[in-house]
Enzyme design. Structure first.
Site, PDB file in Angstrom:
ATOM      1  CG  LEU A  47      -2.097  -1.046   1.207  1.00  0.00           C
ATOM      2  CD1 LEU A  47      -2.632  -1.237   2.679  1.00  0.00           C
ATOM      3  CD2 LEU A  47      -3.087  -0.403   0.276  1.00  0.00           C
ATOM      4  CE  LYS A  79     -14.847 -13.689  13.528  1.00  0.00           C
ATOM      5  NZ  LYS A  79     -14.701 -12.651  12.925  1.00  0.00           N
ATOM      6  CE  LYS A 138     -21.600  -5.705   9.051  1.00  0.00           C
ATOM      7  NZ  LYS A 138     -21.225  -6.426  10.131  1.00  0.00           N
ATOM      8  CB  SER A 140     -24.541  -0.103  12.980  1.00  0.00           C
ATOM      9  OG  SER A 140     -23.605  -0.459  11.861  1.00  0.00           O
ATOM     10  CG  HIS A 146     -15.151  -5.164   5.701  1.00  0.00           C
ATOM     11  ND1 HIS A 146     -15.272  -5.733   6.689  1.00  0.00           N
ATOM     12  CD2 HIS A 146     -14.904  -3.839   5.884  1.00  0.00           C
ATOM     13  CE1 HIS A 146     -15.495  -4.714   7.717  1.00  0.00           C
ATOM     14  NE2 HIS A 146     -15.339  -3.726   7.207  1.00  0.00           N
ATOM     15  CD  GLU A 165     -11.923  -7.984   8.363  1.00  0.00           C
ATOM     16  OE1 GLU A 165     -12.944  -8.705   8.322  1.00  0.00           O
ATOM     17  OE2 GLU A 165     -11.344  -7.101   9.299  1.00  0.00           O
TER      18      GLU A 165
HETATM   19  P1  0O2 Z   1     -12.158  -5.610  15.410  1.00  0.00           P
HETATM   20  O1  0O2 Z   1     -11.555  -5.553  17.054  1.00  0.00           O
HETATM   21  O2  0O2 Z   1     -12.390  -4.416  14.796  1.00  0.00           O
HETATM   22  O3  0O2 Z   1     -11.299  -6.542  14.722  1.00  0.00           O
HETATM   23  P2  0O2 Z   1     -16.990 -12.737   9.804  1.00  0.00           P
HETATM   24  O4  0O2 Z   1     -15.634 -12.181  10.355  1.00  0.00           O
HETATM   25  O5  0O2 Z   1     -16.952 -12.922   8.298  1.00  0.00           O
HETATM   26  O6  0O2 Z   1     -17.326 -13.922  10.444  1.00  0.00           O
HETATM   27  P3  0O2 Z   1     -18.042 -10.341  10.777  1.00  0.00           P
HETATM   28  O7  0O2 Z   1     -17.438 -10.466  12.007  1.00  0.00           O
HETATM   29  O8  0O2 Z   1     -19.659  -9.904  10.828  1.00  0.00           O
HETATM   30  O9  0O2 Z   1     -18.095 -11.855  10.128  1.00  0.00           O
HETATM   31  O10 0O2 Z   1     -17.426  -9.432   9.775  1.00  0.00           O
HETATM   32  P4  0O2 Z   1     -17.443  -8.151   9.210  1.00  0.00           P
HETATM   33  O11 0O2 Z   1     -19.147  -7.929   9.193  1.00  0.00           O
HETATM   34  O12 0O2 Z   1     -17.007  -8.161   7.497  1.00  0.00           O
HETATM   35  O13 0O2 Z   1     -17.068  -7.056   9.939  1.00  0.00           O
HETATM   36  C1  0O2 Z   1     -16.076  -7.381  11.023  1.00  0.00           C
HETATM   37  C2  0O2 Z   1     -15.173  -5.894  11.280  1.00  0.00           C
HETATM   38  O14 0O2 Z   1     -15.849  -4.744  10.744  1.00  0.00           O
HETATM   39  C3  0O2 Z   1     -15.405  -5.702  12.675  1.00  0.00           C
HETATM   40  O15 0O2 Z   1     -14.380  -6.513  13.613  1.00  0.00           O
HETATM   41  C4  0O2 Z   1     -15.185  -4.126  12.976  1.00  0.00           C
HETATM   42  O16 0O2 Z   1     -14.055  -3.923  12.677  1.00  0.00           O
HETATM   43  C5  0O2 Z   1     -16.056  -3.714  11.622  1.00  0.00           C
HETATM   44  N1  0O2 Z   1     -17.507  -3.572  11.983  1.00  0.00           N
HETATM   45  C6  0O2 Z   1     -18.483  -4.261  11.299  1.00  0.00           C
HETATM   46  N2  0O2 Z   1     -19.723  -3.904  11.870  1.00  0.00           N
HETATM   47  C7  0O2 Z   1     -19.443  -2.652  12.333  1.00  0.00           C
HETATM   48  C8  0O2 Z   1     -20.332  -1.576  13.217  1.00  0.00           C
HETATM   49  O17 0O2 Z   1     -21.509  -1.792  12.968  1.00  0.00           O
HETATM   50  N3  0O2 Z   1     -19.638  -0.558  13.774  1.00  0.00           N
HETATM   51  C9  0O2 Z   1     -18.129  -0.541  13.891  1.00  0.00           C
HETATM   52  N4  0O2 Z   1     -17.684   0.370  14.562  1.00  0.00           N
HETATM   53  N5  0O2 Z   1     -17.346  -1.408  13.344  1.00  0.00           N
HETATM   54  C10 0O2 Z   1     -17.824  -2.569  12.517  1.00  0.00           C
HETATM   55  P5  0O2 Z   1     -14.559  -7.251  14.804  1.00  0.00           P
HETATM   56  O18 0O2 Z   1     -14.350  -8.728  14.966  1.00  0.00           O
HETATM   57  O19 0O2 Z   1     -15.809  -6.579  15.666  1.00  0.00           O
HETATM   58  O20 0O2 Z   1     -13.456  -6.366  15.717  1.00  0.00           O
END
Ligand code: 0O2
Length: 223
Positions: A47, A79, A138, A140, A146, A165
């Site tokens: 990057l 997890k 999402k 939210s 991603h 990721e």
């Molecule tokens: P951290 O500490 O940030 O790493 P999967 O992993 O595919 O089984 P998941 O967990 O739903 O399914 O994956 P997704 O939806 O791709 O998103 C995961 C990460 O996106 C989260 O990591 C957050 O970093 C971010 N994220 C997703 N939704 C939200 C949201 O509503 N608000 C915020 N602020 N961040 C979000 P982790 O694992 O939660 O933790």
């Protein structure tokens, strides 16, 4: 006293007879950290190469900042448990795609898609999954692109393919996501619906602002 002996003796006292298993698990997690950390570092380097190239050729930087993290052993275990998988390093390698995470904050929305395309075009990075939470936010209000990319890591005696990721978003989306994350974390119970609604509205406002900033940038660029 030798530090390692101290830890091993403590483990033996706390869980008699489990010492060897625990030491093995400990080293497996160290190996995991090294492998995934190296993959994240490879993505960061690539990057930075793109960013520096843009700066040299077009006098502008598409990337505002890059951050990376390796999931902590505790968070890996949580997890795995939540998803009903065995609580081992092998199971984490098999089932979790977000042990290594790289967050890229861009200046403009178009930069997000340009970077994602460049990463996908790199021959030895294999994109295995893309979730576009910008086109399809999402519930939210969360917006970000991603990607799960398989990254080669060359060790002294082998080549490993490691998933990373990559979350790519604008400064505005990142501002919203980090504050919303902090607020959720601070809340002891459920966040009231009225506040959730307000956060969704703010996310929409931020998205509109991003599009307008992109529009201004494009117009200035054509002057
Ligand atoms: P951290 O500490 O940030 O790493 P999967 O992993 O595919 O089984 P998941 O967990 O739903 O399914 O994956 P997704 O939806 O791709 O998103 C995961 C990460 O996106 C989260 O990591 C957050 O970093 C971010 N994220 C997703 N939704 C939200 C949201 O509503 N608000 C915020 N602020 N961040 C979000 P982790 O694992 O939660 O933790």
């Amino acid at each position: 006293m030798d530090e390692q002996k101290f830890y091993l003796d403590t483990i033996e006292r706390m869980m008699p007879g489990k010492r060897e298993q625990l030491v093995e698990a400990f080293y497996e997690f160290l190996e995991l950290e090294h492998l995934y950390g190296s993959a994240a570092e490879t993505v960061r380097t690539q990057l930075n190469i793109y960013d520096n190239e843009f700066s040299m050729k077009f006098q502008r930087n598409p990337i505002h900042g890059i951050d990376s993290r390796i999931k902590s052993p505790q968070s890996i275990m949580e997890k795995l448990q939540r998803k009903g998988y065995p609580l081992t390093a092998r199971s984490a390698r098999q089932h979790l795609m977000d042990i290594a995470g790289v967050r890229v904050v861009c200046n403009y929305v178009n930069d997000i898609y340009a970077l994602a395309e460049l990463l996908s075009m790199r021959g030895d990075f294999k994109t295995v999954k893309v979730k576009d939470y910008i086109k399809d936010p999402k519930p939210s209000g969360y917006r970000s692109l991603h990607m799960i990319v398989m990254v080669p890591v060359y060790l002294s005696t082998s080549r490993r393919e490691v998933p990373v990721e990559i979350q790519i978003r604008t400064i505005a989306m990142d501002f919203w996501a980090s504050l919303e994350h902090q607020l959720k974390y601070k809340a002891t119970g459920d966040v009231p619906d009225s506040l959730k609604q307000e956060l969704q509205e703010l996310a929409a406002t931020i998205s509109e602002t991003d599009l307008r900033m992109q529009g201004i940038y494009d117009q200035i660029n054509t002057l």
